[in-house]
Design an enzyme around this catalytic site. Structure first.
Site, PDB file in Angstrom:
ATOM      1  N   TYR A  80     -11.179 -81.834  47.283  1.00  0.00           N
ATOM      2  CA  TYR A  80     -11.776 -82.952  46.618  1.00  0.00           C
ATOM      3  C   TYR A  80      -9.917 -83.450  46.806  1.00  0.00           C
ATOM      4  O   TYR A  80      -9.010 -83.721  46.288  1.00  0.00           O
ATOM      5  CB  TYR A  80     -12.455 -83.168  45.914  1.00  0.00           C
ATOM      6  N   CYS A  81      -9.965 -85.156  46.754  1.00  0.00           N
ATOM      7  CA  CYS A  81      -9.157 -85.541  46.426  1.00  0.00           C
ATOM      8  C   CYS A  81      -9.499 -86.845  45.641  1.00  0.00           C
ATOM      9  O   CYS A  81     -10.430 -86.776  44.938  1.00  0.00           O
ATOM     10  CB  CYS A  81      -8.347 -86.341  47.855  1.00  0.00           C
ATOM     11  N   GLN A  82      -8.371 -88.395  45.246  1.00  0.00           N
ATOM     12  CA  GLN A  82      -9.147 -89.108  44.498  1.00  0.00           C
ATOM     13  C   GLN A  82     -10.935 -90.428  45.342  1.00  0.00           C
ATOM     14  O   GLN A  82     -11.577 -90.623  44.767  1.00  0.00           O
ATOM     15  CB  GLN A  82      -7.880 -90.493  44.984  1.00  0.00           C
TER      16      GLN A  82
END
Length: 114
Positions: A80-82
């Site tokens: 995941y990222c932002q």
């Protein structure tokens, strides 16, 4: 042809990558020890992250590659990222590195923390 399909044509995901919504993702990572990786910057990670996640910054080039070379390619990896953009790019890179099962959080961490 819809605008989205026009904009993203040729960008379909490889079979090894699956995008999960927040509930599916949460259920999947709660099943025990998983390879959970936050590909945001260290600063973003320090401001909040999913419990148990390891931080491997996508923008760190060879350090990113080196860190993933130590992760089991035969076991699922949860990224995941932002917002979901970086993690999709990271997922594509992991498939090229030989990872066989990559899961990405739809909408990224911002959808996780509301």
């Amino acid at each position: 042809m819809s605008l989205l399909s026009f904009l993203f044509k040729g960008q379909s995901l490889p079979d090894e990558i699956q995008i999960l919504d927040r509930e599916e993702y949460k259920k999947a990572i709660s099943k025990g020890k998983v390879q959970l990786v936050d590909v945001r910057t260290k600063g973003e990670f320090m401001s909040g992250h999913i419990k148990g996640a390891k931080n491997i910054d996508f923008f760190q080039g060879s350090a990113f590659d080196n860190a993933f070379s130590k992760i089991n390619k035969e076991k699922p990896v949860y990224l995941y990222c932002q917002s979901g953009n970086r993690s999709q790019r990271a997922a594509r890179k992991l498939v090229k590195m030989g990872f066989t099962e990559v899961y990405d959080l739809r909408g990224g961490y911002r959808t996780w923390s509301y």
